[in-house]
Design a protein around this motif. Structure first.
Motif, PDB file in Angstrom:
ATOM      1  N   TYR A 100       0.825  -1.209   0.000  1.00 50.34           N
ATOM      2  CA  TYR A 100       0.000   0.000   0.000  1.00 50.34           C
ATOM      3  C   TYR A 100       0.857   1.257   0.000  1.00 50.34           C
ATOM      4  CZ  TYR A 100      -3.686  -3.318   1.220  1.00 50.34           C
ATOM      5  OH  TYR A 100      -4.553  -4.370   1.235  1.00 50.34           O
ATOM      6  N   ARG A 104       0.982   4.092  -3.140  1.00 47.80           N
ATOM      7  CA  ARG A 104       0.748   5.528  -2.946  1.00 47.80           C
ATOM      8  C   ARG A 104       1.984   6.360  -3.305  1.00 47.80           C
ATOM      9  NH1 ARG A 104      -2.277   5.583   1.397  1.00 47.80           N
ATOM     10  NH2 ARG A 104      -4.078   6.179   0.191  1.00 47.80           N
ATOM     11  N   GLU A 109      -0.776   5.726  -6.908  1.00 44.85           N
ATOM     12  CA  GLU A 109      -2.115   5.141  -6.926  1.00 44.85           C
ATOM     13  C   GLU A 109      -2.756   5.249  -5.547  1.00 44.85           C
ATOM     14  OE1 GLU A 109      -1.447   1.093  -8.090  1.00 44.85           O
ATOM     15  OE2 GLU A 109      -0.559   1.656 -10.007  1.00 44.85           O
ATOM     16  N   THR A 110      -4.063   5.099  -5.528  1.00 47.09           N
ATOM     17  CA  THR A 110      -4.796   5.009  -4.269  1.00 47.09           C
ATOM     18  C   THR A 110      -5.153   3.538  -4.102  1.00 47.09           C
ATOM     19  OG1 THR A 110      -5.671   7.230  -4.573  1.00 47.09           O
ATOM     20  CG2 THR A 110      -6.814   5.807  -2.984  1.00 47.09           C
ATOM     21  N   ILE A 113      -9.750   2.319  -1.728  1.00 43.22           N
ATOM     22  CA  ILE A 113     -10.688   3.419  -1.944  1.00 43.22           C
ATOM     23  C   ILE A 113     -11.604   3.618  -0.747  1.00 43.22           C
ATOM     24  CG2 ILE A 113     -12.538   4.273  -3.437  1.00 43.22           C
ATOM     25  CD1 ILE A 113      -9.741   4.089  -4.778  1.00 43.22           C
ATOM     26  N   ASN A 145      -6.248   2.887   5.069  1.00 46.42           N
ATOM     27  CA  ASN A 145      -7.284   3.887   4.816  1.00 46.42           C
ATOM     28  C   ASN A 145      -8.296   4.028   5.942  1.00 46.42           C
ATOM     29  OD1 ASN A 145      -8.243   6.027   3.344  1.00 46.42           O
ATOM     30  ND2 ASN A 145      -9.591   4.790   2.073  1.00 46.42           N
TER      31      ASN A 145
END
Length: 187
Positions: A100, A104, A109-110, A113, A145
């Motif tokens: 992750y 990022r 990229e994310t 979401i 997230n």
């Protein structure tokens, strides 16, 4: 509601487990627990696979965890405190969240979401404070997230008072469950 629980304790009947039982009794919806000491999840080997592509080169139980992270609504990190930090086995599992970070910061990229709620439950009886372990856990939650993180719940006198008998910690765990269940606080 789906909740992912990372359990960093080696003791099935220990202090962390006693607080997790309270949490599980109070949670609604589906849950998945990743036990760092019993799972078949290898630590990150810094192979650089995820620096250039999504996912992870290591094919093990973490693939299921990645899928659950994408789908879940809540993430809880629970651990004893060893030398003022989360347990080593939990950090081994957490090292696989590197994918992750790379998504990022290297690939722009994310990776996740869906925003999530997070919480941290710590236990300990030693001379160290929980601050460092809590900081590490919050960093991990943010990489998954978690946009809202409940205040720390910690039973930090387990040498004298087992966590299962710590009324303040038990009440804190119930507040975590209400937060994760999205219940309004009672007045």
């Amino acid at each position: 509601m789906k909740t992912l629980i990372f359990n960093g304790s080696p003791r099935p009947g220990g202090d962390t487990a006693s607080l997790l039982r309270i949490l599980e009794e109070s949670l609604t919806g589906e849950r998945k627990t990743v036990n760092a000491y019993r799972s078949r999840i290898s630590p990150c080997v810094d192979c650089r696979f995820c620096k250039e592509r999504s996912g992870c080169a290591i094919q093990d139980e973490m693939q299921e965890v990645y899928a659950y992270i994408q789908a879940c609504d809540n993430i809880v990190i629970a651990s004893p405190i060893y030398f003022s930090e989360l347990t080593g086995k939990l950090l081994d599992v957490a090292s696989r969240l590197q994918t992750y970070f790379c998504a990022r910061f290297y690939r722009g990229e994310t990776p996740i979401i869906k925003a999530k709620h997070g919480a941290v439950i710590l236990t300990g009886g030693g001379d160290g404070a929980p601050d460092k372990a809590y900081g590490t856990a919050c960093t991990l939650l943010r990489h998954m997230n978690c946009s809202r993180i409940h205040p720390l719940v910690c039973s930090h006198d387990t040498d004298r008072l087992p966590a299962g008998q710590d009324a303040e910690a038990a009440a804190g765990v119930r507040r975590i469950a209400a937060f994760l269940n999205r219940e309004e606080p009672s007045s």
